[in-house]
Design a protein around this motif. Structure first.
Motif, short mmCIF file in Angstrom:
data_model
loop_
_atom_site.label_atom_id
_atom_site.label_comp_id
_atom_site.label_asym_id
_atom_site.label_seq_id
_atom_site.Cartn_x
_atom_site.Cartn_y
_atom_site.Cartn_z
N GLN A 217 24.02 -4.56 2.43
CA GLN A 217 24.29 -5.59 3.42
C GLN A 217 24.64 -6.90 2.73
OE1 GLN A 217 20.91 -5.82 6.11
NE2 GLN A 217 22.14 -5.05 7.80
N LYS A 218 25.64 -7.57 3.26
CA LYS A 218 26.08 -8.83 2.66
C LYS A 218 24.94 -9.84 2.60
CE LYS A 218 28.77 -11.27 5.24
NZ LYS A 218 29.97 -11.72 5.99
N SER A 219 24.14 -9.94 3.65
CA SER A 219 23.05 -10.92 3.69
C SER A 219 22.01 -10.64 2.61
CB SER A 219 22.39 -10.92 5.07
OG SER A 219 21.87 -9.64 5.39
N ILE A 220 21.77 -9.37 2.31
CA ILE A 220 20.79 -9.02 1.27
C ILE A 220 21.37 -9.34 -0.11
CG2 ILE A 220 19.50 -7.13 0.21
CD1 ILE A 220 19.38 -5.81 2.95
N LEU A 221 22.65 -9.04 -0.32
CA LEU A 221 23.27 -9.34 -1.60
C LEU A 221 23.31 -10.85 -1.84
CD1 LEU A 221 24.64 -8.31 -4.14
CD2 LEU A 221 26.82 -8.30 -2.90
N GLU A 222 23.49 -11.63 -0.79
CA GLU A 222 23.47 -13.08 -0.94
C GLU A 222 22.12 -13.57 -1.46
OE1 GLU A 222 26.67 -14.38 2.57
OE2 GLU A 222 24.53 -14.16 3.03
N GLU A 223 21.05 -12.87 -1.12
CA GLU A 223 19.72 -13.23 -1.62
C GLU A 223 19.52 -12.76 -3.05
OE1 GLU A 223 16.79 -11.66 0.98
OE2 GLU A 223 17.45 -12.79 2.74
N ILE A 224 19.99 -11.55 -3.34
CA ILE A 224 19.74 -10.96 -4.66
C ILE A 224 20.62 -11.58 -5.75
CG2 ILE A 224 19.99 -8.82 -6.02
CD1 ILE A 224 19.17 -7.26 -3.56
N ALA A 225 21.87 -11.91 -5.43
CA ALA A 225 22.85 -12.27 -6.46
C ALA A 225 22.41 -13.42 -7.37
CB ALA A 225 24.20 -12.57 -5.81
N PRO A 226 21.89 -14.55 -6.85
CA PRO A 226 21.45 -15.61 -7.78
C PRO A 226 20.33 -15.16 -8.70
CG PRO A 226 21.70 -16.47 -5.55
CD PRO A 226 21.78 -14.98 -5.44
N THR A 227 19.40 -14.35 -8.18
CA THR A 227 18.31 -13.84 -9.01
C THR A 227 18.85 -12.88 -10.06
OG1 THR A 227 16.90 -13.98 -7.05
CG2 THR A 227 16.03 -12.78 -8.94
N TRP A 228 19.77 -12.03 -9.66
CA TRP A 228 20.43 -11.10 -10.58
C TRP A 228 21.08 -11.87 -11.73
CZ3 TRP A 228 25.68 -8.74 -8.70
CH2 TRP A 228 26.24 -7.94 -9.70
N MET A 229 21.76 -12.96 -11.40
CA MET A 229 22.40 -13.78 -12.43
C MET A 229 21.35 -14.39 -13.37
SD MET A 229 24.80 -17.16 -12.09
CE MET A 229 23.37 -18.20 -11.80
N ASN A 230 20.31 -14.99 -12.78
CA ASN A 230 19.29 -15.65 -13.59
C ASN A 230 18.55 -14.68 -14.49
OD1 ASN A 230 19.44 -18.43 -12.94
ND2 ASN A 230 18.51 -18.03 -10.96
N VAL A 231 18.15 -13.53 -13.94
CA VAL A 231 17.43 -12.54 -14.73
C VAL A 231 18.31 -12.02 -15.86
CG1 VAL A 231 16.39 -10.24 -14.68
CG2 VAL A 231 15.87 -11.87 -12.86
N SER A 232 19.57 -11.76 -15.58
CA SER A 232 20.48 -11.26 -16.61
C SER A 232 20.66 -12.28 -17.73
CB SER A 232 21.84 -10.91 -15.99
OG SER A 232 21.72 -9.88 -15.03
N LEU A 233 20.80 -13.56 -17.37
CA LEU A 233 20.94 -14.60 -18.39
C LEU A 233 19.68 -14.72 -19.23
CD1 LEU A 233 22.81 -17.33 -16.30
CD2 LEU A 233 23.73 -16.09 -18.27
N ARG A 234 18.52 -14.63 -18.58
CA ARG A 234 17.26 -14.71 -19.32
C ARG A 234 17.10 -13.52 -20.26
NH1 ARG A 234 12.73 -14.48 -15.48
NH2 ARG A 234 11.47 -14.76 -17.36
#
Length: 359
Positions: A217-234
């Motif tokens: 769902q688009k709304s769920i991906l909107e929540e996950i995406a910033p965390t996905w980016m931050n975790v990947s960078l860390r």
């Protein structure tokens, strides 16, 4: 002539990128605290064995693929887009619109061939030479700025070929993903716990997946995406994690980010097959040609050694493969034969195939 699609081109300023990243890094700790105090999702542990309702057939999903403007990425996108157009309107398909999310920060010559949305790459040096790290940042920008009609999104990759039409495999708010045999959170417990501490829950909360293929769902991906980016960078910043995860680091980033948001995926082995290891196409929906296919003329697999017959996408880094590739010798698995036939059909029908995508 190829179908001309409306272009969506939006640039995000470098200043916004820097401020956005700073904000997201600062927001991570707040997000961490909020989620720590959030109760578990009662429907989080989702598997097909739970006897849930059928997939949400009839609800269309937007097909989104992240890409660069390198010839290697371009020719794969053209093959993928050919099969998307062919499969999209077949009976049983819930495919909606298509977007190539181009994270090179500039337009390219495929803009008129396929619907493309331009976003900025990470600031110089932040990806540390790991180009895939731009994927979550690309999705963050696209989700924030693009107009997306569909409620669901299929995250795909350039080296995906759609074998047959398929419905929306998600079940309501529960996304569908593909279980990768090499994503093993429990075997990487020491490292995973740096990003998913014990108080968050057991390691079984983390699905053995990457971000693609996933229908969500688009709304769920909107929540996950910033965390996905931050975790990947860390993860990339941590030498031990970077060494342990290597080229699948961003996949672990998505899996951990999903668990942090209490999102469990329905695991669908029929979502995708990967030649040469998967021998038959069967009822799978996507061919993922990430592995090289090397065989002797007797049809024997010579993986790790260049074969007398081979198809490996990495043989074509600077330009597209030629039209009419030779078919595999007798004895080679059906999955490899169908892969080459589908590549040949696409290249035979895509205009300017051998001249448009050379560096």
């Amino acid at each position: 002539m190829p179908t001309i699609e409306r272009k969506h081109v939006r640039r995000v300023s470098p200043l916004f990128v820097v401020f956005g990243l700073v904000f997201l890094f600062a927001a991570y700790n707040l997000l961490h605290m909020v989620m720590h105090n959030k109760g578990p999702n009662p429907g989080a542990a989702v598997t097909d064995a739970l006897g849930m309702s059928d997939p949400v057939t009839g609800l269309r999903y937007h097909v989104a693929v992240t890409a660069t403007d390198a010839p290697y990425s371009q020719w794969q996108c053209r093959i993928m887009y050919y099969w998307y157009k062919k499969v999209r309107d077949m009976p049983g398909s819930d495919m909606g619109n298509f977007t190539r999310i181009l994270h090179s920060g500039r337009t390219d010559h495929l803009m008129e061939e396929m619907h493309t949305f331009v976003v900025d790459p990470l600031p110089d040096g932040l990806d540390r030479g790991y180009i895939v790290l731009n994927r979550p940042w690309a999705f963050v920008q696209w989700l924030e700025s693009a107009t997306i009609e569909e409620e669901y999104i299929l995250m795909a990759e350039p080296d995906h070929i759609f074998v047959s039409p398929f419905p929306n495999l998600a079940k309501g708010s529960h996304p569908a993903g593909y279980p990768f045999f090499y994503i093993k959170p429990a075997e990487k417990a020491k490292i995973i716990r740096k990003f998913y501490p014990k108080e968050k829950g057991p390691l079984t909360d983390i699905d053995p997946i990457g971000n693609s293929p996933v229908i969500i769902q688009k709304s769920i991906l909107e929540e996950i995406a910033p965390t996905w980016m931050n975790v990947s960078l860390r993860m990339k910043e941590d030498p031990e994690t970077d060494k342990a995860f290597g080229w699948v680091l961003e996949m672990y980033g998505y899996a951990v980010a999903s668990a942090l948001h209490k999102v469990k995926h329905i695991l669908r082995k029929d979502f995708m097959l990967q030649p040469p290891w998967d021998l038959e196409v069967g009822k799978s929906f996507i061919i993922h040609y990430t592995y090289g296919c090397d065989y002797s003329m007797k049809g024997e697999l010579t993986y790790g050694k260049i074969g007398e017959w081979r198809f490996d996408k990495r043989s074509y880094l600077s330009g597209p493969p030629p039209r009419n590739l030779s078919l595999p010798p007798p004895g080679v698995p059906e999955s490899v034969v169908q892969l080459v036939k589908m590549v040949n059909e696409a290249t035979a029908n895509i205009p300017k195939w051998e001249t448009l995508n050379r560096s």
